[in-house]
Design a protein around this motif. Structure first.
Motif, PDB file in Angstrom:
ATOM      1  N   UNK A   1      10.036   4.120   4.566  1.00 19.83           N
ATOM      2  CA  UNK A   1       8.911   4.644   2.939  1.00 19.83           C
ATOM      3  C   UNK A   1       9.936   3.869   1.972  1.00 19.83           C
ATOM      4  N   UNK A   2      11.345   4.104   1.759  1.00 21.49           N
ATOM      5  CA  UNK A   2      12.288   3.301   0.895  1.00 21.49           C
ATOM      6  C   UNK A   2      12.245   2.235   1.691  1.00 21.49           C
ATOM      7  N   UNK A   3      12.356   1.563   2.294  1.00 19.91           N
ATOM      8  CA  UNK A   3      13.089   0.486   2.255  1.00 19.91           C
ATOM      9  C   UNK A   3      11.339  -0.798   2.277  1.00 19.91           C
TER      10      UNK A   3
ATOM     11  N   UNK B   1       0.579  -1.149  -0.245  1.00 22.96           N
ATOM     12  CA  UNK B   1      -0.106   0.053   0.358  1.00 22.96           C
ATOM     13  C   UNK B   1       0.963   1.254  -0.048  1.00 22.96           C
ATOM     14  N   UNK B   2       2.128   1.125   1.229  1.00 23.34           N
ATOM     15  CA  UNK B   2       2.739   2.652   0.672  1.00 23.34           C
ATOM     16  C   UNK B   2       3.367   2.559  -0.433  1.00 23.34           C
ATOM     17  N   UNK B   3       3.766   1.483  -1.056  1.00 18.81           N
ATOM     18  CA  UNK B   3       4.430   1.316  -2.558  1.00 18.81           C
ATOM     19  C   UNK B   3       4.255   2.094  -3.935  1.00 18.81           C
ATOM     20  N   UNK B   4       2.600   1.956  -3.276  1.00 15.54           N
ATOM     21  CA  UNK B   4       1.898   1.793  -4.538  1.00 15.54           C
ATOM     22  C   UNK B   4       1.375   3.407  -4.417  1.00 15.54           C
TER      23      UNK B   4
ATOM     24  N   UNK C   1       9.210  -3.963  -2.056  1.00 22.04           N
ATOM     25  CA  UNK C   1       7.982  -4.591  -2.685  1.00 22.04           C
ATOM     26  C   UNK C   1       8.285  -4.580  -4.734  1.00 22.04           C
ATOM     27  N   UNK C   2       9.813  -3.533  -4.810  1.00 24.37           N
ATOM     28  CA  UNK C   2       9.904  -3.182  -6.409  1.00 24.37           C
ATOM     29  C   UNK C   2      10.758  -4.892  -6.797  1.00 24.37           C
TER      30      UNK C   2
END
Length: 104
Positions: free
Chosen positions: A57-59, A31-34, A64-65
């Motif tokens: 957030x970066x982590x 969800x954070x990634x999206x 996810x990537x």
């Protein structure tokens, strides 16, 4: 669908560690990634909205990537047989023939 992607990603080793400190659920990290890639919010607005630090957030986005990229061979395939259809739009606009499609 979001839940199907969560199921596929949750098996990736990056979401499992041998530490006594559990990671946030894959659903939350996704969800954070999206939110990061799909909104105009800056990093600090995302941090404030979800109550997490900038580094977190970066982590989450990195995890996810990595997991998504590991699935690329099963998610992106070259069409064959009846699935193979040419996009006439490219031919009509720029004269480019035999274009199957594009990925953005």
């Amino acid at each position: 669908n979001f839940q199907k992607l969560v199921l596929r990603l949750s098996t990736h080793q990056i979401f499992h560690n041998n530490s006594c400190h559990l990671q946030a659920p894959v659903e939350f990290q996704l969800a954070i990634f999206l939110r990061r890639i799909g909104s105009k919010e800056n990093i600090f607005e995302i941090c404030s909205r979800f109550g997490i630090a900038e580094g977190t957030v970066y982590l989450y986005c990195k995890r996810v990537m990595i997991a998504i990229l590991s699935l690329k061979k099963t998610l992106v395939k070259w069409p064959t047989g009846e699935d193979k259809q040419y996009d006439e739009g490219f031919k009509n606009i720029g004269g480019m023939e035999n274009v199957i499609g594009t990925i953005d």
